[in-house]
Design a protein around this motif. Structure first.
Motif, PDB file in Angstrom:
ATOM      1  N   LEU A 217       0.826  -1.203   0.000  1.00  0.00           N
ATOM      2  CA  LEU A 217       0.000   0.000   0.000  1.00  0.00           C
ATOM      3  C   LEU A 217       0.865   1.261   0.000  1.00  0.00           C
TER       4      LEU A 217
ATOM      5  N   GLN B 155      -2.926   5.478   0.843  1.00  0.00           N
ATOM      6  CA  GLN B 155      -3.818   4.335   1.053  1.00  0.00           C
ATOM      7  C   GLN B 155      -3.789   3.852   2.498  1.00  0.00           C
TER       8      GLN B 155
ATOM      9  N   PHE C 145      -8.560   3.026   1.658  1.00  0.00           N
ATOM     10  CA  PHE C 145      -8.049   4.066   2.547  1.00  0.00           C
ATOM     11  C   PHE C 145      -8.298   3.643   3.985  1.00  0.00           C
TER      12      PHE C 145
ATOM     13  N   ALA D 273      -2.843  -3.292  -3.425  1.00  0.00           N
ATOM     14  CA  ALA D 273      -4.103  -2.640  -3.077  1.00  0.00           C
ATOM     15  C   ALA D 273      -5.298  -3.338  -3.727  1.00  0.00           C
TER      16      ALA D 273
END
Length: 299
Positions: free
Chosen positions: A59, A98, A138, A197
Motif C-alpha cells: 500500500l 492508502q 483508505f 491494493a
C-alpha cells in the motif's frame, strides 16, 4: 486465500517479533475496512507494526507525526498561489495515501485531531469548500501514548468510535526480545510485498460475503443488548459498533479459511472492538469485554 493472508502475517512477523496475535487482529481490522488505534507505551513496536502492514500489503504509505503545533492543513493539504499560472494550485497533504499512520495522535490539539474525522468516516475530505475523494483502499492506523503521560490530549468518544479496533502491543516475550537484542531484525530493510491494493480490495469484498447465520446474529444481539442495560455501562454499543463487531468477526473467520462466522470469532475480536467504546459505571477494574463474556457467555 487463507494461505496468502498467512503469508502477509508471516511477512509482518519478520519485523514484529512474538506478537502473532496482535498482527492477526491488526490485519483483521484492515480486512474489515476499518481504522485501527494502537495504544501503548513508547518503544514497543506500534509504528513498526503499521509500517510492516503497509509494506506487506503493498500500500502507498504516509506517516504523519502528530505534535502540539501540527495544523489541519499539514494533514489535508493547502492551495498555493502560482504566479506563473496566475492561479492557485492544490498541494495534497499526506492524508492522500492508502494507509496513513497518525503517529502519537493524542499529542496534537483536538482541532488538528478533528481533521481526520471526515476522512475516516466518509473516505473524503472537504478543503476550501471543495470535496476531494481519498484513494481506495483508505485506512488509518493511529498510535497513541497512555493518557497519563504529559503533553497528551484525550480523544473524544466521537473520534474513538471511528476506530473499528483498539489494541495494545505490549512488551515482547523473553525469546522475542532476545532476538531483538541479538540484532536479528534489520529495521532499515523493507518487507517484500505479498499483496497489493487490488488484492486487499478483493479480500475486503470476501469479508463482506462471509455468512453470519441467525443463531450467531442472535448471540451478537445478546452482547449488544447487554451493553445497553441500565446501570452496567455509561452508554451502550451503538448500531455502528454492532456492525463493526460483525465485520471484525467476519474478517477473523476469513483468516481461518471459513465463509461463515462462529461465536468464537466474535469472542476473539470482542476486546479490540468494544473496550474503547464502553465505560463501566461501577468501580470494577475488569474490562468491558470481560464483563460481557462473563454475563453473556458463549452459545
Amino acid at each position: 486465500m487463507a494461505r496468502r493472508l498467512a503469508d502477509v502475517r508471516s511477512a509482518v512477523a519478520t519485523r514484529v517479533f512474538g506478537k502473532d496475535d496482535r498482527i492477526r487482529l491488526a490485519l483483521a481490522c484492515l480486512l474489515a475496512d476499518g481504522h485501527l488505534l494502537i495504544e501503548d507505551v513508547p518503544g514497543v513496536g506500534k509504528t513498526t507494526l503499521a509500517h510492516g502492514l503497509a509494506d506487506a500489503l503493498g500500500l502507498r504509505f504516509a506517516r504523519i507525526q502528530f505534535t502540539s503545533d501540527l495544523m489541519p492543513s499539514d494533514i489535508l493539504g493547502v492551495s498555493v498561489y502560482d504566479r506563473g499560472e496566475a492561479a492557485f494550485t492544490f498541494n495534497a497533504g499526506p492524508i492522500f495515501a492508502q494507509l496513513v499512520l497518525a503517529d502519537e495522535i493524542n499529542r496534537a490539539s483536538p482541532r488538528t485531531q478533528s481533521a481526520l474525522l471526515e476522512a475516516m468516516a466518509e473516505r473524503q475530505v472537504t478543503i476550501e469548500g471543495r470535496t476531494r475523494a481519498l484513494p481506495q483502499p483508505f485506512n488509518v492506523i493511529a498510535t497513541q501514548n497512555p493518557l497519563d503521560q504529559s503533553g497528551t490530549f484525550a480523544l473524544p468518544d466521537s473520534q474513538l468510535d471511528r476506530f473499528l479496533m483498539r489494541i495494545e502491543v505490549g512488551y515482547p516475550p523473553r525469546t522475542a526480545e532476545r532476538r531483538l537484542l541479538a540484532g536479528e531484525r534489520d529495521s532499515t530493510a523493507a518487507i517484500a510485498p505479498v499483496a497489493d491494493a487490488t488484492q486487499l480490495g478483493v479480500w475486503q469484498a470476501a469479508v463482506r460475503a462471509v455468512h453470519t447465520r441467525d443463531a450467531v446474529l442472535d448471540y451478537l444481539l445478546e452482547l449488544i443488548e447487554f451493553s445497553r442495560r441500565r446501570g452496567v455501562f455509561e452508554q451502550g454499543l451503538s448500531p455502528r459498533a454492532g456492525l463493526a463487531l460483525r465485520r471484525a468477526a467476519q474478517a477473523w473467520a476469513l483468516q481461518d479459511a471459513r465463509d461463515y462466522v462462529i461465536p468464537e470469532d466474535i469472542q476473539a475480536v470482542l476486546p479490540a472492538v468494544v473496550d474503547h467504546r464502553l465505560t463501566r459505571r461501577d468501580a470494577g477494574e475488569g474490562r468491558a469485554s470481560t464483563l460481557m463474556r462473563e454475563q453473556v457467555g458463549v452459545i
